[in-house]
Design a protein around this motif. Structure first.
Motif, PDB file in Angstrom:
ATOM      1  N   ILE A  63      45.750 104.181 -24.887  1.00  0.00           N
ATOM      2  CA  ILE A  63      44.741 103.853 -23.878  1.00  0.00           C
ATOM      3  C   ILE A  63      45.330 103.935 -22.479  1.00  0.00           C
ATOM      4  O   ILE A  63      44.703 104.455 -21.541  1.00  0.00           O
ATOM      5  CB  ILE A  63      44.156 102.451 -24.154  1.00  0.00           C
ATOM      6  CG1 ILE A  63      43.276 102.485 -25.402  1.00  0.00           C
ATOM      7  CG2 ILE A  63      43.352 101.951 -22.952  1.00  0.00           C
ATOM      8  CD1 ILE A  63      42.700 101.136 -25.792  1.00  0.00           C
ATOM      9  N   TYR A  64      46.555 103.447 -22.324  1.00  0.00           N
ATOM     10  CA  TYR A  64      47.212 103.504 -21.014  1.00  0.00           C
ATOM     11  C   TYR A  64      47.427 104.959 -20.588  1.00  0.00           C
ATOM     12  O   TYR A  64      47.132 105.326 -19.438  1.00  0.00           O
ATOM     13  CB  TYR A  64      48.544 102.761 -21.066  1.00  0.00           C
ATOM     14  CG  TYR A  64      49.360 102.882 -19.796  1.00  0.00           C
ATOM     15  CD1 TYR A  64      49.058 102.104 -18.673  1.00  0.00           C
ATOM     16  CD2 TYR A  64      50.420 103.783 -19.712  1.00  0.00           C
ATOM     17  CE1 TYR A  64      49.798 102.223 -17.506  1.00  0.00           C
ATOM     18  CE2 TYR A  64      51.157 103.900 -18.548  1.00  0.00           C
ATOM     19  CZ  TYR A  64      50.846 103.122 -17.448  1.00  0.00           C
ATOM     20  OH  TYR A  64      51.585 103.250 -16.286  1.00  0.00           O
ATOM     21  N   LEU A  66      45.888  98.855 -17.980  1.00  0.00           N
ATOM     22  CA  LEU A  66      47.166  98.293 -17.536  1.00  0.00           C
ATOM     23  C   LEU A  66      47.363  96.887 -18.095  1.00  0.00           C
ATOM     24  O   LEU A  66      48.477  96.530 -18.512  1.00  0.00           O
ATOM     25  CB  LEU A  66      47.230  98.273 -16.004  1.00  0.00           C
ATOM     26  CG  LEU A  66      48.508  97.690 -15.400  1.00  0.00           C
ATOM     27  CD1 LEU A  66      49.733  98.499 -15.822  1.00  0.00           C
ATOM     28  CD2 LEU A  66      48.411  97.618 -13.877  1.00  0.00           C
ATOM     29  N   VAL A  67      46.314  96.090 -18.093  1.00  0.00           N
ATOM     30  CA  VAL A  67      46.402  94.741 -18.676  1.00  0.00           C
ATOM     31  C   VAL A  67      46.815  94.824 -20.140  1.00  0.00           C
ATOM     32  O   VAL A  67      47.693  94.085 -20.606  1.00  0.00           O
ATOM     33  CB  VAL A  67      45.046  94.008 -18.535  1.00  0.00           C
ATOM     34  CG1 VAL A  67      45.035  92.739 -19.383  1.00  0.00           C
ATOM     35  CG2 VAL A  67      44.781  93.664 -17.077  1.00  0.00           C
ATOM     36  N   LEU A  68      46.195  95.722 -20.876  1.00  0.00           N
ATOM     37  CA  LEU A  68      46.506  95.899 -22.299  1.00  0.00           C
ATOM     38  C   LEU A  68      47.958  96.340 -22.481  1.00  0.00           C
ATOM     39  O   LEU A  68      48.672  95.828 -23.360  1.00  0.00           O
ATOM     40  CB  LEU A  68      45.550  96.923 -22.894  1.00  0.00           C
ATOM     41  CG  LEU A  68      45.574  97.141 -24.408  1.00  0.00           C
ATOM     42  CD1 LEU A  68      45.222  95.854 -25.143  1.00  0.00           C
ATOM     43  CD2 LEU A  68      44.609  98.258 -24.791  1.00  0.00           C
ATOM     44  N   MET A  69      48.424  97.256 -21.635  1.00  0.00           N
ATOM     45  CA  MET A  69      49.786  97.772 -21.750  1.00  0.00           C
ATOM     46  C   MET A  69      50.817  96.702 -21.397  1.00  0.00           C
ATOM     47  O   MET A  69      51.835  96.546 -22.091  1.00  0.00           O
ATOM     48  CB  MET A  69      49.941  98.989 -20.829  1.00  0.00           C
ATOM     49  CG  MET A  69      51.249  99.730 -21.013  1.00  0.00           C
ATOM     50  SD  MET A  69      51.340 100.485 -22.654  1.00  0.00           S
ATOM     51  CE  MET A  69      53.101 100.452 -22.921  1.00  0.00           C
ATOM     52  N   LEU A  70      50.590  95.963 -20.329  1.00  0.00           N
ATOM     53  CA  LEU A  70      51.538  94.916 -19.931  1.00  0.00           C
ATOM     54  C   LEU A  70      51.596  93.795 -20.962  1.00  0.00           C
ATOM     55  O   LEU A  70      52.671  93.248 -21.244  1.00  0.00           O
ATOM     56  CB  LEU A  70      51.164  94.356 -18.561  1.00  0.00           C
ATOM     57  CG  LEU A  70      51.358  95.301 -17.361  1.00  0.00           C
ATOM     58  CD1 LEU A  70      50.898  94.621 -16.070  1.00  0.00           C
ATOM     59  CD2 LEU A  70      52.811  95.744 -17.238  1.00  0.00           C
ATOM     60  N   ALA A  71      50.432  93.425 -21.523  1.00  0.00           N
ATOM     61  CA  ALA A  71      50.417  92.395 -22.566  1.00  0.00           C
ATOM     62  C   ALA A  71      51.237  92.842 -23.767  1.00  0.00           C
ATOM     63  O   ALA A  71      51.984  92.050 -24.365  1.00  0.00           O
ATOM     64  CB  ALA A  71      48.980  92.094 -22.980  1.00  0.00           C
ATOM     65  N   SER A  72      51.137  94.125 -24.116  1.00  0.00           N
ATOM     66  CA  SER A  72      51.905  94.654 -25.240  1.00  0.00           C
ATOM     67  C   SER A  72      53.397  94.649 -24.938  1.00  0.00           C
ATOM     68  O   SER A  72      54.217  94.309 -25.793  1.00  0.00           O
ATOM     69  CB  SER A  72      51.434  96.081 -25.553  1.00  0.00           C
ATOM     70  OG  SER A  72      52.197  96.642 -26.600  1.00  0.00           O
ATOM     71  N   TRP A  73      53.768  95.009 -23.712  1.00  0.00           N
ATOM     72  CA  TRP A  73      55.185  95.046 -23.346  1.00  0.00           C
ATOM     73  C   TRP A  73      55.789  93.646 -23.330  1.00  0.00           C
ATOM     74  O   TRP A  73      56.833  93.396 -23.932  1.00  0.00           O
ATOM     75  CB  TRP A  73      55.368  95.714 -21.990  1.00  0.00           C
ATOM     76  CG  TRP A  73      56.787  95.608 -21.478  1.00  0.00           C
ATOM     77  CD1 TRP A  73      57.297  94.658 -20.645  1.00  0.00           C
ATOM     78  CD2 TRP A  73      57.882  96.453 -21.833  1.00  0.00           C
ATOM     79  NE1 TRP A  73      58.631  94.861 -20.428  1.00  0.00           N
ATOM     80  CE2 TRP A  73      59.029  95.961 -21.149  1.00  0.00           C
ATOM     81  CE3 TRP A  73      58.013  97.573 -22.642  1.00  0.00           C
ATOM     82  CZ2 TRP A  73      60.271  96.569 -21.265  1.00  0.00           C
ATOM     83  CZ3 TRP A  73      59.256  98.182 -22.754  1.00  0.00           C
ATOM     84  CH2 TRP A  73      60.365  97.677 -22.080  1.00  0.00           C
ATOM     85  N   PHE A  74      55.150  92.725 -22.627  1.00  0.00           N
ATOM     86  CA  PHE A  74      55.708  91.374 -22.497  1.00  0.00           C
ATOM     87  C   PHE A  74      55.690  90.617 -23.820  1.00  0.00           C
ATOM     88  O   PHE A  74      56.423  89.637 -23.988  1.00  0.00           O
ATOM     89  CB  PHE A  74      54.944  90.594 -21.430  1.00  0.00           C
ATOM     90  CG  PHE A  74      55.248  91.050 -20.027  1.00  0.00           C
ATOM     91  CD1 PHE A  74      56.540  91.174 -19.589  1.00  0.00           C
ATOM     92  CD2 PHE A  74      54.205  91.363 -19.153  1.00  0.00           C
ATOM     93  CE1 PHE A  74      56.821  91.607 -18.296  1.00  0.00           C
ATOM     94  CE2 PHE A  74      54.472  91.789 -17.859  1.00  0.00           C
ATOM     95  CZ  PHE A  74      55.788  91.921 -17.437  1.00  0.00           C
ATOM     96  N   LEU A 112      44.338  86.364 -20.553  1.00  0.00           N
ATOM     97  CA  LEU A 112      44.583  85.910 -19.187  1.00  0.00           C
ATOM     98  C   LEU A 112      44.447  87.064 -18.194  1.00  0.00           C
ATOM     99  O   LEU A 112      43.898  86.894 -17.093  1.00  0.00           O
ATOM    100  CB  LEU A 112      45.976  85.295 -19.084  1.00  0.00           C
ATOM    101  CG  LEU A 112      46.305  84.601 -17.765  1.00  0.00           C
ATOM    102  CD1 LEU A 112      45.369  83.424 -17.540  1.00  0.00           C
ATOM    103  CD2 LEU A 112      47.755  84.134 -17.756  1.00  0.00           C
ATOM    104  N   GLY A 113      44.937  88.256 -18.578  1.00  0.00           N
ATOM    105  CA  GLY A 113      44.821  89.412 -17.696  1.00  0.00           C
ATOM    106  C   GLY A 113      43.379  89.781 -17.415  1.00  0.00           C
ATOM    107  O   GLY A 113      43.018  90.112 -16.278  1.00  0.00           O
ATOM    108  N   ILE A 114      42.521  89.727 -18.439  1.00  0.00           N
ATOM    109  CA  ILE A 114      41.102  90.033 -18.248  1.00  0.00           C
ATOM    110  C   ILE A 114      40.444  88.968 -17.366  1.00  0.00           C
ATOM    111  O   ILE A 114      39.629  89.283 -16.489  1.00  0.00           O
ATOM    112  CB  ILE A 114      40.383  90.123 -19.608  1.00  0.00           C
ATOM    113  CG1 ILE A 114      40.962  91.274 -20.446  1.00  0.00           C
ATOM    114  CG2 ILE A 114      38.887  90.304 -19.392  1.00  0.00           C
ATOM    115  CD1 ILE A 114      40.856  92.633 -19.802  1.00  0.00           C
TER     116      ILE A 114
END
Length: 379
Positions: free
Chosen positions: A86-87, A128-136, A317-319
């Motif tokens: 998606i990212y 981006l929210v989805l990608m950062l959540a996956s990374w962290f 939280l990102g959403i």
């Protein structure tokens, strides 16, 4: 008997039914209530007709509502697998819009997909929210103290922000950067790291200002002295303040706003939709709408706190931060607190891209809530 119960509960139909009842339906009602406010405001913006704005918008919302519930059923495990595709898709769309995008009001922000005009920058924020959540999710709190682990998510953030700035779309780029910064902080970024990153911001601000387009610089200059060009660059914000002030305590009445109905108010169906609400519904109506927006923002944060795994927690939280930033920037803009930046009010302003991407985001948030009891590692 216990064996039969276990087999029955393992059936896909039973699991779907369980997830259906686990959805936070009160939150869904709040979302529908906000969309209802948007319908009424757009009906008024159309001069008492639903054909221009209200009807197309409610059709989009109905489609988005079905999509939101469908996404809420999806497990965070599966969403994590989709994070990278998606990212990358969002980055490809942002690149495409620079080469084959539709130009509107000096900016190249839209592309046509299957005959539908779409704004990739809206989708990029959620991606981006989805990608950062996956990374962290993969990085422990102890590793967050190592700056090397912050370099990949920083690149993930800077890439879409730079592409959005290139369109140019300063308002959405700033919101995207702020959402990422909030997620960095919540994920465990150290205070000394935040201070180091904050030091060059004033110089970066000066650099960005010098490379802005003339109309963007005019917006900032107009924000400081709108009276210097009342019929040009300062017209929008001056008319917005007049409309808000004329609403008084109880408003001029539904479909009776002078600035809106006489077309003095610019972009009344999109960026300045809240101004119409303030003029027709008054201070009381405006506060009621702001309270509804606050309930959705706070509700999203509270749902994220209840999640037991880091991915779902950060995703929800990102959403919630994305929705809050939308609201804060738009309301501040129409009140003259910040420069006009072309940011819509979610679920109220007219527009398909913002509506559908926000509903997709709400689906991700509700998915985090439905699967909130899954344990720390969502592999």
């Amino acid at each position: 008997m216990d064996q039969q119960k276990r087999l029955w509960r393992a059936q896909p139909g039973f699991q779907l039914l369980t997830k259906f009842f686990q959805i936070n339906w009160f939150y869904v009602v709040l979302i529908c209530g906000l969309a209802g406010v948007g319908y009424m405001a757009l009906f008024s913006a159309g001069g008492g007709s639903a054909k221009s704005f209200a009807h197309p918008q409610i059709v989009r919302f109905a489609f988005g509502l079905v999509m939101m519930v469908f996404v809420a059923f999806v497990s965070p495990r599966f969403l994590r697998r989709l994070a990278i595709p998606i990212y990358l898709l969002s980055i490809v769309l942002l690149v495409l819009v620079l080469h084959m995008g539709h130009v509107g009001k000096g900016a190249e922000r839209w592309i046509m997909i299957a005959g539908i005009q779409f704004q990739p920058s809206e989708f990029a924020k959620v991606a981006l929210v989805l990608m950062l959540a996956s990374w962290f999710h993969r990085v422990s709190h102890e590793k967050m103290g190592n700056p090397l682990y912050l370099i990949p998510p920083a690149i993930m953030t800077l890439l879409p922000v730079a592409l959005i700035l290139k369109e140019p779309n300063l308002g959405t780029a700033v919101i995207t950067a702020l959402i990422a910064a909030a997620m960095f902080f919540v994920a465990g970024m150290r205070l000394w790291q935040i201070i180091i990153l904050a030091v060059p911001l004033p110089f970066l601000g000066g650099f960005v200002y010098n490379h802005l387009h003339d109309y963007q610089k005019a917006r900032i200059d107009t924000f400081i002295h709108p009276e210097n060009d009342p019929l040009g660059a300062g017209y929008n914000i001056i008319q917005s303040k007049i409309a808000l002030g004329s609403g008084g305590m109880w408003g001029e009445g539904y479909l009776r706003g002078s600035q809106g109905q006489l077309n003095f108010l610019p972009e009344k169906q999109t960026d300045f939709i809240f101004t119409m609400i303030g003029e027709e519904w008054g201070y009381v109506g405006a506060i009621a709408v702001m309270a509804l927006l606050a309930c959705l923002s706070i509700g999203g944060v509270l749902m994220s706190i209840r999640c037991r795994n880091q991915f779902s927690r950060l995703l929800a939280l990102g959403i919630a931060i994305d929705f809050f930033m939308y609201c804060a920037v738009n309301l501040s803009m129409v009140m003259g607190v910040i420069p006009v930046g072309g940011v819509p009010l979610p679920l109220i302003s007219y527009g398909g891209s913002a509506m559908l991407t926000m509903m997709f985001g709400f689906g991700l948030l509700l998915s985090s809530w439905v699967h909130r009891d899954e344990r720390e590692r969502v592999d």
